[in-house]
Design a protein around this motif. Structure first.
Motif, PDB file in Angstrom:
ATOM      1  N   GLU A   1       0.830  -1.207   0.000  1.00 23.57           N
ATOM      2  CA  GLU A   1       0.000   0.000   0.000  1.00 23.57           C
ATOM      3  C   GLU A   1       0.871   1.267   0.000  1.00 23.57           C
ATOM      4  N   ASP A   2       1.906   1.245   0.856  1.00 24.43           N
ATOM      5  CA  ASP A   2       2.847   2.384   0.870  1.00 24.43           C
ATOM      6  C   ASP A   2       3.421   2.603  -0.526  1.00 24.43           C
ATOM      7  N   GLN A   3       3.779   1.493  -1.163  1.00 27.33           N
ATOM      8  CA  GLN A   3       4.413   1.584  -2.488  1.00 27.33           C
ATOM      9  C   GLN A   3       3.465   2.189  -3.516  1.00 27.33           C
ATOM     10  N   ASN A   4       2.180   1.770  -3.452  1.00 26.04           N
ATOM     11  CA  ASN A   4       1.188   2.319  -4.384  1.00 26.04           C
ATOM     12  C   ASN A   4       1.041   3.808  -4.201  1.00 26.04           C
ATOM     13  N   ASN A   5       0.907   4.217  -2.929  1.00 23.39           N
ATOM     14  CA  ASN A   5       0.734   5.643  -2.650  1.00 23.39           C
ATOM     15  C   ASN A   5       1.937   6.442  -3.101  1.00 23.39           C
ATOM     16  N   PHE A   6       3.105   5.917  -2.762  1.00 22.13           N
ATOM     17  CA  PHE A   6       4.324   6.650  -3.101  1.00 22.13           C
ATOM     18  C   PHE A   6       4.535   6.695  -4.614  1.00 22.13           C
ATOM     19  N   SER A   7       4.211   5.583  -5.293  1.00 18.08           N
ATOM     20  CA  SER A   7       4.371   5.545  -6.759  1.00 18.08           C
ATOM     21  C   SER A   7       3.573   6.663  -7.409  1.00 18.08           C
ATOM     22  N   LYS A   8       2.359   6.903  -6.885  1.00 20.25           N
ATOM     23  CA  LYS A   8       1.518   7.964  -7.463  1.00 20.25           C
ATOM     24  C   LYS A   8       2.192   9.323  -7.293  1.00 20.25           C
TER      25      LYS A   8
ATOM     26  N   GLY B   1      16.330  -4.404  -8.824  1.00 23.44           N
ATOM     27  CA  GLY B   1      15.867  -4.604 -10.201  1.00 23.44           C
ATOM     28  C   GLY B   1      14.808  -5.671 -10.378  1.00 23.44           C
ATOM     29  N   LEU B   2      14.220  -6.130  -9.275  1.00 25.51           N
ATOM     30  CA  LEU B   2      13.175  -7.152  -9.358  1.00 25.51           C
ATOM     31  C   LEU B   2      11.942  -6.567  -8.681  1.00 25.51           C
ATOM     32  N   ASP B   3      10.772  -6.861  -9.247  1.00 24.29           N
ATOM     33  CA  ASP B   3       9.568  -6.152  -8.785  1.00 24.29           C
ATOM     34  C   ASP B   3       8.922  -6.709  -7.516  1.00 24.29           C
ATOM     35  N   TYR B   4       9.436  -7.810  -6.986  1.00 28.88           N
ATOM     36  CA  TYR B   4       8.664  -8.442  -5.911  1.00 28.88           C
ATOM     37  C   TYR B   4       8.930  -7.913  -4.497  1.00 28.88           C
ATOM     38  N   TYR B   5       9.780  -6.895  -4.368  1.00 26.86           N
ATOM     39  CA  TYR B   5      10.159  -6.485  -3.009  1.00 26.86           C
ATOM     40  C   TYR B   5       9.145  -5.562  -2.329  1.00 26.86           C
ATOM     41  N   THR B   6       9.008  -5.771  -1.037  1.00 24.27           N
ATOM     42  CA  THR B   6       8.286  -4.840  -0.163  1.00 24.27           C
ATOM     43  C   THR B   6       9.155  -4.660   1.083  1.00 24.27           C
TER      44      THR B   6
ATOM     45  N   LYS C   1       3.215   4.496   9.550  1.00 26.44           N
ATOM     46  CA  LYS C   1       3.878   4.399  10.844  1.00 26.44           C
ATOM     47  C   LYS C   1       4.340   2.960  11.106  1.00 26.44           C
ATOM     48  N   GLU C   2       3.466   2.028  10.751  1.00 29.28           N
ATOM     49  CA  GLU C   2       3.801   0.603  10.936  1.00 29.28           C
ATOM     50  C   GLU C   2       5.082   0.215  10.190  1.00 29.28           C
ATOM     51  N   SER C   3       5.159   0.647   8.932  1.00 31.78           N
ATOM     52  CA  SER C   3       6.338   0.305   8.120  1.00 31.78           C
ATOM     53  C   SER C   3       7.593   0.958   8.689  1.00 31.78           C
ATOM     54  N   LYS C   4       7.438   2.209   9.152  1.00 30.58           N
ATOM     55  CA  LYS C   4       8.591   2.920   9.731  1.00 30.58           C
ATOM     56  C   LYS C   4       9.082   2.198  10.981  1.00 30.58           C
TER      57      LYS C   4
ATOM     58  N   ILE D   1      11.008   8.221  -0.361  1.00 31.45           N
ATOM     59  CA  ILE D   1      10.119   7.153   0.114  1.00 31.45           C
ATOM     60  C   ILE D   1      10.050   7.127   1.638  1.00 31.45           C
ATOM     61  N   ARG D   2      11.175   7.433   2.292  1.00 29.47           N
ATOM     62  CA  ARG D   2      11.174   7.353   3.766  1.00 29.47           C
ATOM     63  C   ARG D   2      10.194   8.349   4.401  1.00 29.47           C
TER      64      ARG D   2
END
Ligand code: HAM
Length: 415
Positions: free
Chosen positions: A171-178, A259-264, A230-233, A224-225
């Motif tokens: 979810e963080d990644q989606n928000n940040f990507s936007k 370089g691989l898309d699967y990371y969170t 808060k949970e991720s931080k 990104i940081r």
């Protein structure tokens, strides 16, 4: 005349001292992986291509440009694996029962990259993966094992840096990507071609662009940081705390998207200090989305892989064997002398590394022993047979003795 056939571009043979080093790296890796209760696995080298287009990601260089894919006779699209994590994740999804599945593996990977020093089309990786459970301790442990392994190899810590980052949850990644996409969309005229092609589908990857123009644009890009939940931080803070408490130095690098898309969440890379492109010796991260991308299951995972050739380039040559396995040459002047021997039986039953050489020319036998690093030469020549004896030469100490053949005891004489 037939033409010589060379190895395929980007591949290389391993032999002699290289093979010794290779085995040394692999054995040391498994000894540490066993200590932390990881279990060895080997997955196939050929897989369905779909495994990697779903996991590593269709838009990544690895899948879109570098795969060795082919259509099998039954029309299925197969490929040589470019990495090991996806195959292990496939296995874990099908076999998971409870708790953590902890895997270690090593083997060849294939990527059709532009070959250069440290970058091959067939290269070898060692991998560990922990699938099924998630906690900051698990992330820390995975990084700790990497650091312990590199230190055990004798690569001193002034030779490399550990970079870490957190990409946050999906979810963080989606928000940040936007956010990132909005920012970068102002520069569509200036972005490199590669970054422009990533803007819509995977703007995060633009963060690790090596293009100077892109880098300039990225200086003022959102970080990104600053946009993690808060949970991720908190999750990331705990890992950093464990690392510091255990004396593992690291640098945070919020461009480390991999370089691989699967990371969170956690990503990390051990890089040598050398100013060259192929400076990543070991890299990995958490991949909580991956299993669900390739199966009906959904579970977290984290791991790393290291390039064996890159590690080999950083360590000195290794000596084969140790003192407990002396290298023996049993030299016979005639083939018939093999019959009269209980020496041969004793050699076969011992752990000594040995070779049997038969030649009428005793000088040749001695020079063979010298040139090939033998520790002992056991000689049965014509004169020995006549006196029912065996000559034993300690080639390091340069001492030669004779013993009765009848009651010769190998273990007593070789020390
Ligand atoms: P990767 O960063 O693609 O990650 O590769 C890991 C390591 O393999 C690199 O750091 C490098 O040492 C080595 N390597 C990669 N490509 C080459 C090449 N062409 N020639 C020589 N060495 C190379 C992965 O493969 C992920 N599966 C790592 C992982 C495991 N993440 C979670 N678990």
């Amino acid at each position: 005349m037939n033409k010589n056939i060379s190895p395929v571009k980007g591949t290389h043979d391993l032999y002699g001292q290289d093979m010794e080093k290779f085995n040394y790296v692999v054995e040391l890796f498994y000894s540490i992986a066993n200590k932390f209760n990881f279990n060895a696995i080997q997955t196939p080298i050929i897989e369905n291509q779909e495994l990697f287009s779903r996991s590593v990601g269709e838009l990544t260089d690895i899948v879109s440009k570098e795969m060795y894919s082919f259509i099998d006779k039954n029309e299925s699209i197969l490929c040589l694996r470019p990495e090991a994590t996806s195959g292990i994740a496939r296995f874990a999804a099908a076999n998971y029962q409870s708790g953590s599945l902890k895997f270690s593996t090593h083997g060849p990977m294939f990527r059709r990259e532009r070959p250069q020093k440290g970058r091959y089309r067939q290269f070898y990786q060692i991998n560990i993966e922990n699938i099924g459970e998630k906690s900051p301790y698990i992330d820390f442990e995975i990084i700790y094992i990497a650091s312990a392994f590199i230190n055990k190899l004798g690569i001193s810590n002034d030779k490399y840096n550990l970079l870490i980052n957190s990409l946050g949850s999906a979810e963080d990644q989606n928000n940040f990507s936007k956010l990132l996409k909005d920012y970068l969309s102002q520069f569509t005229k200036k972005l490199s071609e590669t970054s422009l092609s990533r803007l819509n589908k995977n703007p995060l990857r633009i963060l690790d662009s090596k293009d100077d123009g892109d880098r300039e644009i990225l200086v003022n890009a959102p970080k990104i940081r600053d946009h993690l939940s808060k949970e991720s931080k908190d999750y990331f803070s705990k890992i950093k705390m464990f690392l510091s408490d255990n004396g593992i130095s690291f640098q945070e690098d919020d461009k480390l998207v991999r370089g691989l898309d699967y990371y969170t969440h956690t990503t990390f890379e051990f890089q040598t200090n050398e100013e060259k492109r192929q400076n990543a010796i070991l890299a990995g991260g958490r991949y909580d989305k991956l299993i669900n991308m390739i199966s009906t299951k959904d579970m977290p995972g984290i791991g790393w892989a290291a390039g064996i050739e890159r590690l080999m380039a950083l360590i000195p040559n290794v000596n084969k064997g140790n003192n407990s396995s002396k290298k023996i040459l049993l030299a016979l002047q005639k083939e018939e002398y093999l019959n009269s021997l209980n020496v041969l039986k004793q050699l076969y039953q011992s752990d000594f590394s040995h070779e049997i050489k038969i030649s009428n020319n005793i000088k040749k036998l001695f020079s063979y022993a010298d040139k090939n690093d033998f520790d002992f030469l056991l000689l049965i020549g014509e004169s020995e047979i006549q006196s029912n004896e065996i000559s034993v030469k300690d080639l390091n100490k340069k001492i030669q003795k004779t013993h009765s053949l009848t009651d010769f005891n190998l273990k007593n004489e070789i020390r």
